[in-house]
Design a protein around this motif. Structure first.
Motif, PDB file in Angstrom:
ATOM      1  N   SER A   1      -0.347 -38.345  -1.397  1.00 49.11           N
ATOM      2  CA  SER A   1      -0.858 -37.870  -2.643  1.00 49.11           C
ATOM      3  C   SER A   1      -2.432 -37.810  -3.002  1.00 49.11           C
ATOM      4  CB  SER A   1      -0.067 -38.426  -3.877  1.00 49.11           C
ATOM      5  OG  SER A   1      -0.412 -39.628  -3.954  1.00 49.11           O
ATOM      6  N   THR A   2      -3.080 -38.594  -2.412  1.00 47.09           N
ATOM      7  CA  THR A   2      -4.303 -38.795  -2.537  1.00 47.09           C
ATOM      8  C   THR A   2      -5.289 -37.557  -2.078  1.00 47.09           C
ATOM      9  OG1 THR A   2      -4.704 -40.115  -0.323  1.00 47.09           O
ATOM     10  CG2 THR A   2      -4.407 -41.423  -2.147  1.00 47.09           C
ATOM     11  N   ILE A   3      -4.675 -36.915  -1.035  1.00 47.00           N
ATOM     12  CA  ILE A   3      -5.522 -35.841  -0.426  1.00 47.00           C
ATOM     13  C   ILE A   3      -5.656 -34.841  -1.596  1.00 47.00           C
ATOM     14  CG2 ILE A   3      -5.341 -34.098   1.502  1.00 47.00           C
ATOM     15  CD1 ILE A   3      -3.807 -36.102   3.237  1.00 47.00           C
TER      16      ILE A   3
ATOM     17  N   GLY B   1      -4.227 -28.778  -8.183  1.00 48.67           N
ATOM     18  CA  GLY B   1      -4.482 -29.848  -7.303  1.00 48.67           C
ATOM     19  C   GLY B   1      -3.905 -31.263  -7.727  1.00 48.67           C
ATOM     20  N   TRP B   2      -4.157 -31.361  -9.101  1.00 48.04           N
ATOM     21  CA  TRP B   2      -3.798 -32.631  -9.724  1.00 48.04           C
ATOM     22  C   TRP B   2      -2.249 -32.546  -9.992  1.00 48.04           C
ATOM     23  CZ3 TRP B   2      -6.493 -36.870  -9.624  1.00 48.04           C
ATOM     24  CH2 TRP B   2      -7.728 -36.759  -9.958  1.00 48.04           C
ATOM     25  N   ALA B   3      -1.565 -31.280 -10.258  1.00 44.14           N
ATOM     26  CA  ALA B   3      -0.143 -31.177 -10.434  1.00 44.14           C
ATOM     27  C   ALA B   3       0.561 -31.490  -8.932  1.00 44.14           C
ATOM     28  CB  ALA B   3       0.006 -29.879 -10.908  1.00 44.14           C
ATOM     29  N   ILE B   4      -0.074 -30.898  -7.863  1.00 42.44           N
ATOM     30  CA  ILE B   4       0.408 -31.246  -6.614  1.00 42.44           C
ATOM     31  C   ILE B   4       0.272 -32.748  -5.982  1.00 42.44           C
ATOM     32  CG2 ILE B   4       0.093 -30.784  -4.089  1.00 42.44           C
ATOM     33  CD1 ILE B   4      -0.940 -27.978  -4.804  1.00 42.44           C
ATOM     34  N   ALA B   5      -0.793 -33.371  -6.247  1.00 43.29           N
ATOM     35  CA  ALA B   5      -0.967 -34.878  -6.282  1.00 43.29           C
ATOM     36  C   ALA B   5       0.100 -35.727  -7.094  1.00 43.29           C
ATOM     37  CB  ALA B   5      -2.268 -35.409  -6.595  1.00 43.29           C
ATOM     38  N   GLY B   6       0.289 -35.347  -8.325  1.00 40.09           N
ATOM     39  CA  GLY B   6       1.319 -36.080  -9.115  1.00 40.09           C
ATOM     40  C   GLY B   6       2.776 -35.778  -8.726  1.00 40.09           C
ATOM     41  N   PHE B   7       2.995 -34.554  -8.183  1.00 41.86           N
ATOM     42  CA  PHE B   7       4.435 -34.088  -7.847  1.00 41.86           C
ATOM     43  C   PHE B   7       4.629 -35.005  -6.303  1.00 41.86           C
ATOM     44  CE2 PHE B   7       7.044 -31.704  -4.997  1.00 41.86           C
ATOM     45  CZ  PHE B   7       8.194 -31.676  -5.860  1.00 41.86           C
ATOM     46  N   THR B   8       3.892 -35.230  -5.668  1.00 42.51           N
ATOM     47  CA  THR B   8       3.812 -35.917  -4.251  1.00 42.51           C
ATOM     48  C   THR B   8       4.302 -37.245  -4.690  1.00 42.51           C
ATOM     49  OG1 THR B   8       2.613 -34.260  -3.448  1.00 42.51           O
ATOM     50  CG2 THR B   8       2.724 -36.026  -2.213  1.00 42.51           C
ATOM     51  N   TYR B   9       3.312 -37.801  -5.614  1.00 43.72           N
ATOM     52  CA  TYR B   9       3.409 -39.315  -5.934  1.00 43.72           C
ATOM     53  C   TYR B   9       4.716 -39.592  -6.501  1.00 43.72           C
ATOM     54  CZ  TYR B   9       1.972 -43.880  -7.579  1.00 43.72           C
ATOM     55  OH  TYR B   9       1.973 -45.181  -7.816  1.00 43.72           O
ATOM     56  N   VAL B  10       5.142 -38.867  -7.292  1.00 44.41           N
ATOM     57  CA  VAL B  10       6.508 -38.994  -8.277  1.00 44.41           C
ATOM     58  C   VAL B  10       7.546 -38.757  -7.063  1.00 44.41           C
ATOM     59  CG1 VAL B  10       8.223 -37.908  -9.772  1.00 44.41           C
ATOM     60  CG2 VAL B  10       5.684 -38.210 -10.639  1.00 44.41           C
ATOM     61  N   LEU B  11       7.410 -37.898  -6.225  1.00 45.59           N
ATOM     62  CA  LEU B  11       8.363 -37.422  -5.075  1.00 45.59           C
ATOM     63  C   LEU B  11       8.629 -38.728  -4.270  1.00 45.59           C
ATOM     64  CD1 LEU B  11      10.402 -35.365  -4.052  1.00 45.59           C
ATOM     65  CD2 LEU B  11       8.616 -34.872  -2.209  1.00 45.59           C
TER      66      LEU B  11
ATOM     67  N   MET C   1       7.554 -44.914   1.473  1.00 47.35           N
ATOM     68  CA  MET C   1       6.874 -44.890  -0.048  1.00 47.35           C
ATOM     69  C   MET C   1       5.264 -44.846   0.037  1.00 47.35           C
ATOM     70  SD  MET C   1       9.479 -47.297  -1.975  1.00 47.35           S
ATOM     71  CE  MET C   1       8.140 -47.510  -3.578  1.00 47.35           C
ATOM     72  N   GLY C   2       4.842 -45.843   1.236  1.00 43.27           N
ATOM     73  CA  GLY C   2       3.263 -45.633   1.341  1.00 43.27           C
ATOM     74  C   GLY C   2       2.881 -44.508   1.659  1.00 43.27           C
ATOM     75  N   LEU C   3       3.588 -43.783   2.520  1.00 38.51           N
ATOM     76  CA  LEU C   3       2.966 -42.530   3.099  1.00 38.51           C
ATOM     77  C   LEU C   3       2.979 -41.640   1.993  1.00 38.51           C
ATOM     78  CD1 LEU C   3       2.433 -40.887   5.651  1.00 38.51           C
ATOM     79  CD2 LEU C   3       4.855 -40.206   5.830  1.00 38.51           C
ATOM     80  N   PHE C   4       3.813 -41.420   1.164  1.00 41.15           N
ATOM     81  CA  PHE C   4       3.674 -40.439   0.092  1.00 41.15           C
ATOM     82  C   PHE C   4       2.721 -40.882  -0.999  1.00 41.15           C
ATOM     83  CE2 PHE C   4       8.137 -39.139   0.803  1.00 41.15           C
ATOM     84  CZ  PHE C   4       7.995 -37.769   0.680  1.00 41.15           C
ATOM     85  N   ALA C   5       2.562 -42.133  -1.047  1.00 34.07           N
ATOM     86  CA  ALA C   5       1.197 -42.655  -1.834  1.00 34.07           C
ATOM     87  C   ALA C   5       0.147 -41.984  -1.310  1.00 34.07           C
ATOM     88  CB  ALA C   5       1.287 -44.065  -2.152  1.00 34.07           C
TER      89      ALA C   5
END
Length: 78
Positions: free
Chosen positions: A25-27, A62-72, A18-22
């Motif tokens: 998503s910052t990248i 970019g924001w959509a990809i970050a949000g998707f990664t965070y939600v995933l 979970m930390g890795l996904f968080a």
């Protein structure tokens, strides 16, 4: 992702994932932020409306990809 009780097997690995996904998503979020700032601060981009719109669209992607990664990372594992 639901990791279960703290005493359950594999809990530490689940929390680490979970930390890795968080962190992952910052990248794209940082890249999107840089594009957003560039769209409003750079004189060359501000002068060309087509280039400005294109920069803002890339920032939105970019924001959509970050949000998707965070939600995933927060979804329960299947």
């Amino acid at each position: 992702m639901f990791c279960g009780d703290a005493e359950s097997p594999g809990h530490a690995e689940c929390v680490a994932q979970m930390g890795l996904f968080a962190i992952a998503s910052t990248i794209p979020a940082m890249l999107a932020l840089i594009l957003l700032v560039a769209a409003f601060a750079t004189p060359a981009i501000r002068a060309d409306t087509r280039l400005r719109a294109q920069t803002l669209i890339y920032s939105l992607i970019g924001w959509a990809i970050a949000g998707f990664t965070y939600v995933l990372g927060g979804l329960p594992s299947v």
